[in-house]
Design a protein around this motif. Structure first.
Motif, mmCIF file in Angstrom:
data_model
loop_
_atom_site.group_PDB
_atom_site.id
_atom_site.type_symbol
_atom_site.label_atom_id
_atom_site.label_comp_id
_atom_site.label_asym_id
_atom_site.label_seq_id
_atom_site.Cartn_x
_atom_site.Cartn_y
_atom_site.Cartn_z
ATOM 1 N N HIS A 332 0.866 -1.185 0.000
ATOM 2 C CA HIS A 332 0.000 0.000 0.000
ATOM 3 C C HIS A 332 0.898 1.229 0.000
ATOM 4 O O HIS A 332 1.590 1.508 0.985
ATOM 5 C CB HIS A 332 -0.921 0.013 1.209
ATOM 6 C CG HIS A 332 -1.815 1.212 1.269
ATOM 7 N ND1 HIS A 332 -2.766 1.488 0.305
ATOM 8 C CD2 HIS A 332 -1.905 2.227 2.172
ATOM 9 C CE1 HIS A 332 -3.398 2.607 0.607
ATOM 10 N NE2 HIS A 332 -2.895 3.078 1.737
ATOM 11 N N GLN A 333 0.892 1.998 -1.104
ATOM 12 C CA GLN A 333 1.864 3.073 -1.283
ATOM 13 C C GLN A 333 1.167 4.339 -1.766
ATOM 14 O O GLN A 333 0.582 4.357 -2.849
ATOM 15 C CB GLN A 333 2.945 2.654 -2.290
ATOM 16 C CG GLN A 333 3.685 1.388 -1.884
ATOM 17 C CD GLN A 333 4.740 0.976 -2.881
ATOM 18 O OE1 GLN A 333 5.134 1.748 -3.746
ATOM 19 N NE2 GLN A 333 5.194 -0.266 -2.773
ATOM 20 N N GLU A 334 1.234 5.373 -0.935
ATOM 21 C CA GLU A 334 0.690 6.682 -1.289
ATOM 22 C C GLU A 334 1.826 7.701 -1.308
ATOM 23 O O GLU A 334 2.800 7.557 -0.555
ATOM 24 C CB GLU A 334 -0.386 7.095 -0.294
ATOM 25 C CG GLU A 334 -1.590 6.167 -0.270
ATOM 26 C CD GLU A 334 -2.653 6.623 0.723
ATOM 27 O OE1 GLU A 334 -2.648 7.821 1.073
ATOM 28 O OE2 GLU A 334 -3.471 5.792 1.142
ATOM 29 N N PRO A 335 1.711 8.743 -2.127
ATOM 30 C CA PRO A 335 2.815 9.718 -2.224
ATOM 31 C C PRO A 335 3.224 10.323 -0.893
ATOM 32 O O PRO A 335 4.411 10.555 -0.660
ATOM 33 C CB PRO A 335 2.250 10.775 -3.185
ATOM 34 C CG PRO A 335 1.258 10.039 -4.021
ATOM 35 C CD PRO A 335 0.649 9.033 -3.106
ATOM 36 N N ARG A 336 2.276 10.572 -0.002
ATOM 37 C CA ARG A 336 2.611 11.254 1.254
ATOM 38 C C ARG A 336 3.516 10.420 2.148
ATOM 39 O O ARG A 336 4.177 10.961 3.036
ATOM 40 C CB ARG A 336 1.341 11.642 2.010
ATOM 41 C CG ARG A 336 0.455 10.483 2.360
ATOM 42 C CD ARG A 336 -0.925 10.915 2.830
ATOM 43 N NE ARG A 336 -1.791 9.789 3.032
ATOM 44 C CZ ARG A 336 -1.870 9.096 4.162
ATOM 45 N NH1 ARG A 336 -1.129 9.468 5.197
ATOM 46 N NH2 ARG A 336 -2.681 8.071 4.283
ATOM 47 N N PHE A 337 3.566 9.095 1.919
ATOM 48 C CA PHE A 337 4.460 8.270 2.718
ATOM 49 C C PHE A 337 5.924 8.649 2.484
ATOM 50 O O PHE A 337 6.773 8.396 3.332
ATOM 51 C CB PHE A 337 4.269 6.783 2.383
ATOM 52 C CG PHE A 337 2.894 6.252 2.705
ATOM 53 C CD1 PHE A 337 2.010 6.972 3.490
ATOM 54 C CD2 PHE A 337 2.477 5.025 2.220
ATOM 55 C CE1 PHE A 337 0.737 6.488 3.791
ATOM 56 C CE2 PHE A 337 1.220 4.525 2.516
ATOM 57 C CZ PHE A 337 0.343 5.256 3.297
ATOM 58 N N LEU A 338 6.198 9.246 1.330
ATOM 59 C CA LEU A 338 7.579 9.585 0.960
ATOM 60 C C LEU A 338 7.968 11.003 1.368
ATOM 61 O O LEU A 338 9.061 11.461 1.007
ATOM 62 C CB LEU A 338 7.767 9.427 -0.556
ATOM 63 C CG LEU A 338 7.651 8.012 -1.121
ATOM 64 C CD1 LEU A 338 7.770 8.048 -2.639
ATOM 65 C CD2 LEU A 338 8.712 7.100 -0.529
#
Length: 583
Positions: A332-338
């Protein structure tokens, strides 16, 4: 020139900080919603992360960032009367706090991490001109707090073991690292590599410093567990220190472990959406970095002028890449995780020495961040927050204009993110009877038209059941219906196929939405939507359908018909004589 540029970028950051765009529901429901509900006893929503048997959200890092400003507001307002703070004041105070933290702590960390004055100017300018800094970092995301923690972990490590470090007492700054390391899980993913490569060899030669860090980390870990245990256990754990210690010993609430266990199960992540493992590296990073990513790629635009600042021996780059790779393991990967990776990567970029290429880069960088900044910082779901903050006034006006004695108002939010409940503030009193008006919020999210009509018509008296049409007409005139129904939705959600003829013009805010016999409309013409409010700064990108509708028609609908409207919904029932109620 550089100072004037930085001041201009600072003003831009202030503007976006107080622009009420809505990037993701987690910026509200992972912190401010819960804390505001506890401090002011406003209605609030606790999402599943807070209510499951093994909660995965820690309140320990939230109270200093959100709780303390709210508590100060409450202390100031208590001198004025009941101590209840306006939700508008709460919302904008938190946004200003996030701006201040970003401006002071992030920029300060960049100044310390980049040693060279010339490279420091480029790094500060890149970070200050990034739309990620303007938008994500000034919103109340837990990932924004993580970014500051990771940056300052690196700063403290550099102070201890960097090339410019000076001998100091083992308890001067080392305990602060333990403090920064405990609250957020991203230190594990982004900071462990740096800790082993940089700090550990240094600490092995200074055992007292290592002991100081371990003691500090243990202390703050205990404080975090105690805080979460007291929060989730309730009053029983806060009656005394003995009771709290008993709960910590028997049933401690350790949210980071719960979070890790939850996110390692694919069956859990399927509920939130599964992404390919390359999502972060090939899609999310380009979306966040834009043209700057080209200067980090192994193929330079001009090999003679391209360089990455210490690519092989740069702890900032090592931390960012390590964190991105480890986060890519989770499906599960969303831009804000980065977010914690972005300022680190921007500090590693060295601009081309060639003036032509440098000018081209700055133009591309400005256009990229300008467009994304306007979209994400102003228009993205930008009508929801002001509409919800103003909803009590909207309802009061509707009740007065219809001379209604309704004690219940159902507000349906369609094709939008879910609104915050604490923003409704204190209970609303009827403007004429002074009775409490119960406001029910129903987030329909991305429901189709049939679900929308079912939800709306369920709360409205039918045209063909139990009472005669004449009785219905009389009740409509006397406004005896105990419930009013409101709809908040973007204009772009109303597609041409929803209407018998042409879609209503955006300037014609009041229109009839046709229904069918499935919704009890044998004797009715449909639902009449009477316009109440309009918020033009609103674009719903989640309703885009480029595959079926095409690029130009989709942009024409989503961007051309931008805005969020609030309508009062009533049945349009046909009289036996052919007249229509409300016309």
């Amino acid at each position: 020139m550089w100072r004037r540029t930085y001041l201009l970028l600072l003003l831009i950051r202030v503007y976006f900080a107080v622009s009420p765009s809505y990037i993701h529901p987690d910026e509200i429901f992972q912190g401010p919603e819960v804390i505001a509900g506890d401090l002011f006893e406003y209605r609030n929503v606790r999402t599943w992360e807070w209510t499951v048997a093994k909660p995965i959200r820690s309140v320990f890092p939230l109270w200093p960032v959100y709780g303390l400003p709210m508590a100060l507001l409450k202390a100031l307002w208590s001198r004025e009367g009941d101590g209840l703070v306006s939700p508008t004041a709460i919302y904008y105070t938190l946004r200003v706090v996030m701006f201040a933290l970003c401006f002071v702590l992030e920029d300060w960390a960049i100044h310390e991490l980049v040693q060279s004055p010339r490279k420091r100017k480029n790094a500060v300018t890149l970070v200050a001109s990034s739309y990620v800094t303007w938008t994500f970092q000034t919103h109340t995301f837990s990932n924004s707090v993580e970014t500051l923690l990771v940056l300052w972990c690196l700063v403290l490590m550099q102070r201890i073991a960097g090339p410019s470090a000076t001998p100091s007492s083992p308890v001067d700054e080392k305990p602060a690292i333990g403090n920064d390391a405990v609250p957020r899980r991203l230190f594990v993913t982004a900071g462990l590599a740096l800790g082993f490569l940089l700090l550990l060899p240094h600490l092995l030669n200074r055992p007292l410093a290592l002991i100081a860090i371990l003691v500090s980390a243990t202390f703050w870990l205990f404080v975090a567990i105690a805080t979460d245990t007291a929060f989730y256990t309730g009053p029983a754990a806060t009656t005394s220190f003995r009771a709290l210690f008993s709960y910590i010993h028997i049933t401690p609430v350790i949210t980071p472990i719960n979070n890790l266990l939850y996110n390692t199960k694919a069956s859990n992540l399927k509920q939130h959406g599964l992404h390919p493992h390359y999502q972060h590296l090939l899609i999310n990073l380009p979306q966040l970095l834009g043209p700057a990513l080209l200067l980090l790629a192994p193929w330079p635009l001009q090999r003679s002028s391209f360089n990455v600042d210490g690519m092989l021996h740069n702890p900032r780059l090592t931390t960012a890449i390590t964190g991105a790779i480890i986060l890519s393991v989770i499906p599960h990967q969303e831009p804000r995780f980065l977010l914690p990776c972005i300022p680190l990567l921007l500090t590693c970029v060295r601009l081309p020495d060639n003036k032509t290429w440098r000018k081209r880069f700055w133009i591309a960088w400005g256009v990229f961040n300008g467009l994304l900044g306007i979209l994400m910082g102003i228009y993205h779901q930008g009508g929801i927050i002001p509409a919800q903050l103003n909803m009590p006034n909207t309802i009061t006006t509707s009740l007065l204009n219809t001379n209604s004695n309704a004690k219940h108002v159902d507000v349906h939010w369609w094709k939008t993110y879910p609104p915050s409940l604490y923003m409704l503030g204190q209970p609303l009193h009827h403007p004429t009877t002074n009775d409490i008006v119960e406001i029910h919020t129903d987030p329909l999210l991305g429901a189709n038209k049939s679900t929308l009509l079912s939800s709306l018509t369920r709360k409205l008296p039918p045209c063909n059941d139990q009472e005669s049409l004449l009785t219905k007409f009389t009740n409509a005139l006397s406004n005896n219906n105990p419930t009013q129904v409101l709809l908040a939705a973007p204009f772009s959600a109303f597609r041409p196929e929803y209407f018998a003829s042409s879609i209503p013009s955006i300037s014609n805010f009041t229109f009839t939405l046709p229904t069918d016999s499935d919704h009890g409309e044998e004797n009715g013409k449909g639902l009449r939507l009477t316009h109440l409010e309009t918020y033009r700064r609103h674009i719903n990108m989640d309703d885009s359908d480029f595959g079926d509708d095409g690029v130009v028609p989709t942009l024409s609908r989503v961007v051309g018909r931008r805005g969020l409207g609030v309508w009062r919904v009533e049945r349009e029932c046909a009289m036996p004589t052919g007249e229509v109620i409300g016309e």
